[in-house]
Enzyme design. Structure first.
Site, mmCIF file in Angstrom:
data_model
loop_
_atom_site.group_PDB
_atom_site.id
_atom_site.type_symbol
_atom_site.label_atom_id
_atom_site.label_comp_id
_atom_site.label_asym_id
_atom_site.label_seq_id
_atom_site.Cartn_x
_atom_site.Cartn_y
_atom_site.Cartn_z
ATOM 1 N N GLY A 170 -26.657 11.144 34.584
ATOM 2 C CA GLY A 170 -28.066 10.807 34.676
ATOM 3 C C GLY A 170 -28.999 11.786 33.994
ATOM 4 N N SER A 196 -16.559 9.508 30.055
ATOM 5 C CA SER A 196 -16.980 8.125 29.834
ATOM 6 C C SER A 196 -17.845 8.043 28.594
ATOM 7 C CB SER A 196 -17.762 7.640 31.045
ATOM 8 O OG SER A 196 -18.837 8.509 31.293
ATOM 9 N N ARG A 197 -17.967 6.827 28.098
ATOM 10 C CA ARG A 197 -18.948 6.547 27.064
ATOM 11 C C ARG A 197 -20.251 6.139 27.751
ATOM 12 N NH1 ARG A 197 -16.732 6.310 22.121
ATOM 13 N NH2 ARG A 197 -14.514 5.826 21.930
ATOM 14 N N ILE A 199 -23.145 4.075 29.168
ATOM 15 C CA ILE A 199 -23.390 2.684 29.558
ATOM 16 C C ILE A 199 -24.901 2.442 29.486
ATOM 17 C CG2 ILE A 199 -23.155 0.937 31.347
ATOM 18 C CD1 ILE A 199 -20.722 2.434 32.394
ATOM 19 N N THR A 200 -25.642 3.227 30.231
ATOM 20 C CA THR A 200 -27.100 3.084 30.204
ATOM 21 C C THR A 200 -27.773 4.317 29.607
ATOM 22 O OG1 THR A 200 -27.211 3.970 32.450
ATOM 23 C CG2 THR A 200 -27.121 1.590 32.247
ATOM 24 N N SER A 201 -26.995 5.338 29.228
ATOM 25 C CA SER A 201 -27.587 6.583 28.719
ATOM 26 C C SER A 201 -27.548 6.629 27.192
ATOM 27 C CB SER A 201 -26.835 7.780 29.293
ATOM 28 O OG SER A 201 -25.557 7.879 28.695
ATOM 29 N N ASP A 258 -24.796 0.933 42.055
ATOM 30 C CA ASP A 258 -23.699 1.866 41.797
ATOM 31 C C ASP A 258 -23.024 2.285 43.105
ATOM 32 O OD1 ASP A 258 -22.024 3.656 40.561
ATOM 33 O OD2 ASP A 258 -23.560 5.165 40.157
ATOM 34 N N LYS A 288 -30.208 11.022 39.502
ATOM 35 C CA LYS A 288 -29.723 10.037 40.468
ATOM 36 C C LYS A 288 -30.081 10.443 41.883
ATOM 37 C CE LYS A 288 -25.712 7.979 38.170
ATOM 38 N NZ LYS A 288 -24.281 7.677 38.269
#
Lengths: 514, 514
Positions: A170, A196-197, A199-201, A258, A288
């Site tokens: 976040g 991770s890749r 997603i929303t960032s 989430d 977050k």
């Protein structure tokens, strides 16, 4: 009922689905969203039903590719189709919707059927929504974590101790992982970091690392890299560590919820065999977690959950009120991290955070004064050397210089229209701008923040610079930042942050990072 | 982004869906379950995104039939595809998931987007699940009812008063509608009865009526029939009175939940223009409503909701502990109703219930001693005559005799293995048996219950007879009834109904009838 197989030639996105003519479905006693049992030559499977009065004629059964290949069906052959009752996991989901807690076996059944593609999006959505409404307790989180580990692959490593770190995410610009992993590996501990890749960032750790080296490694390649170098930074998605979680993300993303945060993270740490883990919980208005009390509660849950899975966990509550460092966007961030490791630049908050977290890991495993040791490993260039070893083993160019990293050539500066101090930074606006500029897909896109909270600014002084690979995207990012400022310059006495004069539309930015 | 149209040649079951290559989706900044804006020549629409790395190549956009015909697209043409933000209705759904109440405009937006196919199954499932968790209040039920009426067609009738009746369902063998409609129409009132087909039951009123006459009438045909005869019994599904409700049923059915009961019923009553309505609330162990207190609360909600929509509503709480009459299954029930109207047989509970409900309608509209009037209309044969008029106008054979009705020829009797009294009847087991025998699809399938609760039974005496059109189905129904008895014969002193010695699997029969 014997029906003639009609291949649809399309995937049902991981689900087992057939299309029946409405009349045949009624004859079977089912309808859309019902289930049928398909008897192939060697095996039987259950499939979800869609009905049509057009595409599939009476007497035919339309089969998607998942069903076709699972049963090895050819066009025109006869397939035995019978009414099937819903799986027991659906009963568990219904109980969960009523607020009843589920036990380990029930959760294992849900996860198994999820991975098999036996539960429809309607059913998975109801399950995930129920987890959002009636929050997971620790028993359920434990069961989910275990079931997720058991449904996926696991990393087999010989070196010990195996340690790991994870941020709940976040915070834009958080390239801490790229600095911590080589420090820890250089200290001789094993840190098989899967990331991770976005997603929303604007960039996930895997997107950042990919600027320096390939990250789509198979699980055996990861084992080889880690056994050799003690570390890695790879994309977790290609390793299938928790396939159920990937399916839950498909549900969470459109709903902006989430609820599976804890088991999602913990199952992946368990799957790589981690024994000691530091979880980074960024705290702040744009993060977050918004209050210190919430952060402590979450830390407690992580630590307790870790204990139940046989992992020792410490948590770092970190300042998440603004980006880490100055760069946002995969290439810009990779460059900032590499320059930091090479001791070419000094980014105080990044160095402080990375050495804190590396230090905690060192202390957890029996070290003393970990932060100082981490700082020493960095300043002596051992961390940079280690990163280059990892880059080499993952298939990248170990000689890569920071100036070799390709940054978007379309660029644009924003100047301050007044003098004062940076009072606050709206992280979600920065993420939006970086994404509009092309990040994370265009690796060179993003922005550099020249001023951070507390910094003095003169009128006309540069606050931030946008970078894009395409002019159209640069323009969109520019428009977005002009519409609503992301960096607030003013004076310490300005108390009102916003004046609300109309009923606002609820539009909280949502961060889903795994 | 300009992409080449590739028609998929399939329906997306009412939703606007496109398939993008994973790379193009990332380039746009979206992923599976995201949304894109499609710019056609004359109009723009929003579509839901699925992603693939195989079927649809980079540079292509796979379009389902809904999108293709909505924008008039041909294979190979270029289509403008851009990132789209989620519709505001999704924000409302997210708020509802947190337990916030929605206002009229917000609910209207959700209903509009539902009917347009703009909300995915994931999103609709989360919405319906939230309505199941945080129950609808009356304001929301009102808004939903109004929005559902406004999203569908309405019946235009000149004759007055317009009255109606509706059962919340769940009682097998309930052919009351077939008796009430002709009584009321024969009394000179207008009763445009729309009914549902079975979803989880052995027969819906539309299935029963279809044995006697066509029920799939267009809305203007219904208007003509009702203006001429004052009544009708038609299937509501072909009239599109509340299309949103049909889409919600697709979600409720697999989840076995029914949170939209009130607005679903009330919107359809409003859409036919009803001014006076009697709602039948069957009460009992096997019924939807289990306690008198719950029945009264539900009655209060129906009456208050009706008032808010300008309808007068009375409720009948009826005995739902066993089937109405003896017959279960479309043809068997139609026959029992026709014989009753013809005064050929006397089915005390059916006659009592039908005349009670007809009587309530008569009394509501200013009549006196309605039950007696209803009974008189029946015994004088006026109701039978009226039903035959309706049959003729709907396109059936008005001369049809009860013995002309085709009953399944495969038949089988169950005898009692002991003497005693019928202590209770398990309605859901009877429904299961009737469905296994072929009902509602095989109209002649079902069963006749020879004994009802309280009746004396001798050992070897016939308790029920099964009917089926196919031997295989008769056999399945037989097996099911042999496994677990549906009619309990014993003595009044036998107190234990079941001995639970293992943790039971929650398997409550679910009744979804609209």
């Amino acid at each position: 009922m014997k029906l003639i197989v009609k291949p649809i030639g399309l995937e049902a996105f991981g689900k087992s689905v057939v299309i029946l003519n409405t009349d045949d479905a009624a004859e079977l006693g089912t309808r859309s969203s019902g289930r049928v049992r398909l008897k192939g030559r060697d095996r039987e499977i259950t499939a979800l039903v869609n009905t049509t009065s057009r595409i599939v004629k009476k007497g035919e059964v339309g089969v998607y590719q998942e069903v076709q290949s699972s049963l090895g069906l050819s066009s025109g052959e006869l397939l035995d189709v019978d009414l099937s009752s819903p799986p027991p996991s659906l009963t568990h989901i219904r109980n969960r919707m009523e607020g009843r807690k589920l036990d380990r076996d029930q959760i294992a059944e849900i996860i198994r059927d999820t991975v098999r593609g036996d539960l429809s999006e309607i059913e998975l959505s109801a399950f995930v929504t129920s987890l959002n409404t009636f929050h997971l307790d620790l028993d359920e989180a434990t069961s989910l974590s275990i079931a997720m580990v058991e449904s996926g692959k696991t990393l087999k490593l010989n070196s010990r101790p195996i340690v790991d770190k994870h941020s709940i995410g976040g915070i834009p610009g958080d390239k801490t992982t790229l600095v911590v992993v080589p420090i820890i590996a250089a200290c001789g501990m094993t840190i098989p970091k899967t990331s991770s890749r976005a997603i929303t960032s604007a960039a996930g750790s895997a997107d950042r690392a990919e600027v320096l080296m390939p990250v789509d490694l198979e699980i055996d390649e990861v084992e080889r890299v880690v056994e050799k170098t003690r570390g890695c930074v790879v994309w977790g998605g290609s390793m299938h560590l928790a396939p159920a979680d990937d399916m839950f993300v498909q549900i969470e993303y459109p709903l902006s919820i989430d609820p599976l945060l804890l088991p999602s993270i913990i199952s992946k740490k368990k799957a790589v065999g981690a024994e000691f883990v530091v979880i980074d919980i960024p705290l702040g208005m744009g993060a977050k977690v918004k209050t210190i009390a919430d952060a402590r509660l979450l830390a407690r849950d992580f630590m307790e959950l870790g204990k139940r899975l046989g992992m020792r966990i410490h948590c770092a509550i970190t300042n998440g009120s603004q980006p880490v460092g100055h760069a946002i966007g995969p290439a810009l961030e990779a460059k900032e991290a590499l320059e930091t490791l090479a001791n070419r630049i000094t980014v105080p908050d990044l160095i402080d955070k990375a050495t804190d977290i590396a230090g905690m890991i060192i202390d957890m495993t029996g070290g003393v004064d970990g932060k100082r040791m981490a700082a020493a490993v960095m300043s002596q260039g051992k961390a940079e050397k280690k990163l280059r070893e990892i880059i080499a083993e993952q298939g990248g160019d170990p000689e890569m210089k920071p100036e070799d990293i390709k940054i978007g050539e379309k660029t644009l500066d924003f100047q301050s229209v007044e003098s004062g101090q940076v009072l606050w930074i709206n992280s979600s606006r920065l993420v939006e701008a970086a994404r509009l500029a092309g990040a994370p897909k265009d690796k060179g896109a993003g922005l550099i923040l020249h001023k951070k909270t507390g910094d003095r600014v003169n009128e006309g002084e540069r606050i931030l610079s946008l970078y894009a690979e395409k002019t159209g995207k640069l323009e969109k990012a520019r428009e977005s930042l002009q519409q609503e400022h992301a960096v607030m310059v003013g004076h310490r006495t300005e108390m009102t942050m916003a004046m609300i004069t109309e009923i606002p539309v609820h539009k909280e930015p949502f961060i889903l990072e795994r």
